[in-house]
Design a protein around this motif. Sequence first.
Motif, PDB file in Angstrom:
ATOM      1  N   TYR A  14       0.833  -1.207   0.000  1.00 55.77           N
ATOM      2  CA  TYR A  14       0.000   0.000   0.000  1.00 55.77           C
ATOM      3  C   TYR A  14       0.866   1.255   0.000  1.00 55.77           C
ATOM      4  CZ  TYR A  14      -4.341  -2.562   0.930  1.00 55.77           C
ATOM      5  OH  TYR A  14      -5.432  -3.382   0.837  1.00 55.77           O
ATOM      6  N   LEU A  15       1.994   1.224   0.703  1.00 54.77           N
ATOM      7  CA  LEU A  15       2.891   2.370   0.755  1.00 54.77           C
ATOM      8  C   LEU A  15       3.704   2.494  -0.527  1.00 54.77           C
ATOM      9  CD1 LEU A  15       4.030   1.740   4.414  1.00 54.77           C
ATOM     10  CD2 LEU A  15       2.737   3.740   3.657  1.00 54.77           C
ATOM     11  N   ASN A  16       3.954   1.377  -1.182  1.00 51.95           N
ATOM     12  CA  ASN A  16       4.719   1.379  -2.429  1.00 51.95           C
ATOM     13  C   ASN A  16       3.864   1.824  -3.609  1.00 51.95           C
ATOM     14  OD1 ASN A  16       7.130   0.829  -3.937  1.00 51.95           O
ATOM     15  ND2 ASN A  16       6.204  -1.056  -4.669  1.00 51.95           N
ATOM     16  N   ASN A  17       2.549   1.765  -3.453  1.00 49.12           N
ATOM     17  CA  ASN A  17       1.641   2.159  -4.525  1.00 49.12           C
ATOM     18  C   ASN A  17       1.573   3.684  -4.639  1.00 49.12           C
ATOM     19  OD1 ASN A  17      -0.435   1.030  -6.450  1.00 49.12           O
ATOM     20  ND2 ASN A  17      -1.731   2.459  -5.313  1.00 49.12           N
ATOM     21  N   ILE A  18       1.682   4.205  -5.854  1.00 44.06           N
ATOM     22  CA  ILE A  18       1.613   5.651  -6.060  1.00 44.06           C
ATOM     23  C   ILE A  18       0.149   6.071  -6.209  1.00 44.06           C
ATOM     24  CG2 ILE A  18       2.251   7.567  -7.572  1.00 44.06           C
ATOM     25  CD1 ILE A  18       4.580   6.395  -5.982  1.00 44.06           C
ATOM     26  N   PRO A  19      -0.358   6.938  -5.330  1.00 46.11           N
ATOM     27  CA  PRO A  19      -1.774   7.322  -5.381  1.00 46.11           C
ATOM     28  C   PRO A  19      -2.108   8.149  -6.620  1.00 46.11           C
ATOM     29  CG  PRO A  19      -0.754   7.917  -3.276  1.00 46.11           C
ATOM     30  CD  PRO A  19       0.346   7.575  -4.215  1.00 46.11           C
ATOM     31  N   VAL A  20      -3.328   7.982  -7.100  1.00 48.00           N
ATOM     32  CA  VAL A  20      -3.835   8.816  -8.186  1.00 48.00           C
ATOM     33  C   VAL A  20      -4.434  10.082  -7.583  1.00 48.00           C
ATOM     34  CG1 VAL A  20      -4.279   6.860  -9.699  1.00 48.00           C
ATOM     35  CG2 VAL A  20      -6.073   7.641  -8.132  1.00 48.00           C
ATOM     36  N   ALA A  21      -4.682  11.081  -8.427  1.00 46.27           N
ATOM     37  CA  ALA A  21      -5.281  12.335  -7.963  1.00 46.27           C
ATOM     38  C   ALA A  21      -6.799  12.181  -7.922  1.00 46.27           C
ATOM     39  CB  ALA A  21      -4.883  13.483  -8.877  1.00 46.27           C
ATOM     40  N   SER A  22      -7.277  11.414  -6.965  1.00 49.64           N
ATOM     41  CA  SER A  22      -8.705  11.136  -6.811  1.00 49.64           C
ATOM     42  C   SER A  22      -9.012  10.972  -5.331  1.00 49.64           C
ATOM     43  CB  SER A  22      -9.078   9.859  -7.576  1.00 49.64           C
ATOM     44  OG  SER A  22     -10.401   9.454  -7.279  1.00 49.64           O
ATOM     45  N   LEU A  23     -10.230  11.352  -4.937  1.00 47.88           N
ATOM     46  CA  LEU A  23     -10.635  11.180  -3.544  1.00 47.88           C
ATOM     47  C   LEU A  23     -10.788   9.717  -3.183  1.00 47.88           C
ATOM     48  CD1 LEU A  23     -13.304  14.028  -3.270  1.00 47.88           C
ATOM     49  CD2 LEU A  23     -10.851  14.117  -2.739  1.00 47.88           C
ATOM     50  N   THR A  24     -10.988   8.863  -4.191  1.00 51.07           N
ATOM     51  CA  THR A  24     -11.094   7.422  -3.987  1.00 51.07           C
ATOM     52  C   THR A  24      -9.989   6.727  -4.762  1.00 51.07           C
ATOM     53  OG1 THR A  24     -13.503   7.580  -3.786  1.00 51.07           O
ATOM     54  CG2 THR A  24     -12.585   5.397  -4.206  1.00 51.07           C
ATOM     55  N   GLN A  25      -9.309   5.809  -4.106  1.00 51.45           N
ATOM     56  CA  GLN A  25      -8.258   5.037  -4.762  1.00 51.45           C
ATOM     57  C   GLN A  25      -8.728   3.595  -4.928  1.00 51.45           C
ATOM     58  OE1 GLN A  25      -5.475   5.270  -6.335  1.00 51.45           O
ATOM     59  NE2 GLN A  25      -3.841   4.006  -5.548  1.00 51.45           N
ATOM     60  N   ASN A  26      -8.917   3.180  -6.169  1.00 49.85           N
ATOM     61  CA  ASN A  26      -9.227   1.782  -6.453  1.00 49.85           C
ATOM     62  C   ASN A  26      -7.890   1.062  -6.580  1.00 49.85           C
ATOM     63  OD1 ASN A  26     -10.085  -0.697  -7.405  1.00 49.85           O
ATOM     64  ND2 ASN A  26     -11.574   0.168  -8.823  1.00 49.85           N
ATOM     65  N   THR A  27      -7.434   0.497  -5.482  1.00 52.37           N
ATOM     66  CA  THR A  27      -6.063  -0.006  -5.392  1.00 52.37           C
ATOM     67  C   THR A  27      -5.893  -1.317  -6.149  1.00 52.37           C
ATOM     68  OG1 THR A  27      -5.799   1.038  -3.240  1.00 52.37           O
ATOM     69  CG2 THR A  27      -4.217  -0.671  -3.815  1.00 52.37           C
ATOM     70  N   VAL A  28      -4.952  -1.287  -7.083  1.00 52.36           N
ATOM     71  CA  VAL A  28      -4.554  -2.484  -7.816  1.00 52.36           C
ATOM     72  C   VAL A  28      -3.036  -2.561  -7.762  1.00 52.36           C
ATOM     73  CG1 VAL A  28      -4.540  -3.685 -10.024  1.00 52.36           C
ATOM     74  CG2 VAL A  28      -6.542  -2.352  -9.358  1.00 52.36           C
ATOM     75  N   PHE A  29      -2.507  -3.607  -7.149  1.00 54.05           N
ATOM     76  CA  PHE A  29      -1.066  -3.752  -7.051  1.00 54.05           C
ATOM     77  C   PHE A  29      -0.545  -4.399  -8.334  1.00 54.05           C
ATOM     78  CE2 PHE A  29      -2.285  -4.268  -2.421  1.00 54.05           C
ATOM     79  CZ  PHE A  29      -2.031  -2.933  -2.128  1.00 54.05           C
ATOM     80  N   SER A  30       0.079  -3.596  -9.161  1.00 57.22           N
ATOM     81  CA  SER A  30       0.601  -4.088 -10.433  1.00 57.22           C
ATOM     82  C   SER A  30       2.062  -3.704 -10.558  1.00 57.22           C
ATOM     83  CB  SER A  30      -0.195  -3.488 -11.601  1.00 57.22           C
ATOM     84  OG  SER A  30      -0.040  -2.087 -11.616  1.00 57.22           O
ATOM     85  N   GLY A  31       2.678  -4.110 -11.660  1.00 58.40           N
ATOM     86  CA  GLY A  31       4.090  -3.827 -11.861  1.00 58.40           C
ATOM     87  C   GLY A  31       4.379  -2.373 -12.167  1.00 58.40           C
TER      88      GLY A  31
END
Length: 391
Positions: free
Chosen positions: A52-69
């Motif tokens: 979760y910390l390694n994932n770069i957030p998008v500029a959105s109030l909601t993050q649909n988190t998908v751990f990809s390469g």
Amino acid sequence: MATPKNFLDLQNGFYNALAQGLGYSNQDPFQVIQPSPPLASGADADALLWAYLNNIPVASLTQNTVFSGGNQFLANYQGVMSALQAAPNQFKSTIGQNCYNDYVAARKAKEVGPTPAEFRDWAMLCDPCSAVATSGASALARAMLDPVFAAQNNVLPYKPAGTEPVDFMPGYQKMLTLLKAAPSRSFSVSANSWQSDVSRTWTQGSNSGFFGLWGGSSSESTLSQKFASSGVGLQASFENVLPFNATPGNWYSSAAFGMAFNNPNKKPWDPEAAINWETTFGKSGNLQRFATSLLIANKMAITVQSAATYNEQEQQEIRNNSGAGMWPFYSTSSSSGSSTSVAFNTSGNMVVQITSKPDVPVVIGCIVLSAAQYLGHEAEVSKYFLTQFYG
């Protein structure tokens, strides 16, 4: 205060309610994370937490988190380090090309650490490096004073991306200890009391990529819109909510990264590299923002009441898809610690219950900082290092 007109209104209302319920204002850079599966203990607990910390957030109030390469902190950081030029030093010339190649290979294979003493001990036991073990250690000690050289050396064992776990500190067990001592939180919203204005938030209202009524469904679908616009009440409680802060492991250098950020199109950037300041920190850059704090909940209990009337066919469709998790957290029923149930009364109104077991953490949000905020304190340090090593 009003009843949402569509699913976007409802999602925006939930964002405001959750942020306020967790103690944040409309101005804080809070982001809802969906879906929210439990962080089960075990061999992979640290890796999942750190993902979760390694994932770069998008500029959105909601993050649909998908751990990809793609779009990940370490991989993008590696690219930046490869695009920087270290200040001139004598390490390579002191030990020679052949020994240097062997050393780089040994570093990547984690056969030797980054310190001069570790180089010396390693070099003494292998040819052709044994003859330069002492002089090479001295040259390495001088070179490691340069933040860029040191950062490039430290990240070597993590190449190529994906072959090394992405570590942050602290890990799962420390997080769980802190979580159990964190305060409780609760809030409720009636069907006609949603506040959907998000125009003053950190994204100026941008909110996209979220699911609909169930996990994977479209927020524009007929059932999702019916659910959102026909009156939704929500009650939420969390026995503990922890703002969990962690810092990157030894692969990361704030000094070198700060030099890169605070010196656009100048040294230490390599002018010939394909990766540059704009592709990293610019409007289309891949390191514009960072998740600096995870909001982690323990023992959550969510009740969602829908005033819409669902016919038998719609009820069956919802039941068939509820295994993918239901709004707002899309936590599926699993042996690892979460449960989602759907029930309908005789009038066809729906009640959704989402719970998680005690001591089973659930990531429900994060705090997002821009690169300028994340590295702002490095500005003066960057100027100092640039003067010291680049003139």
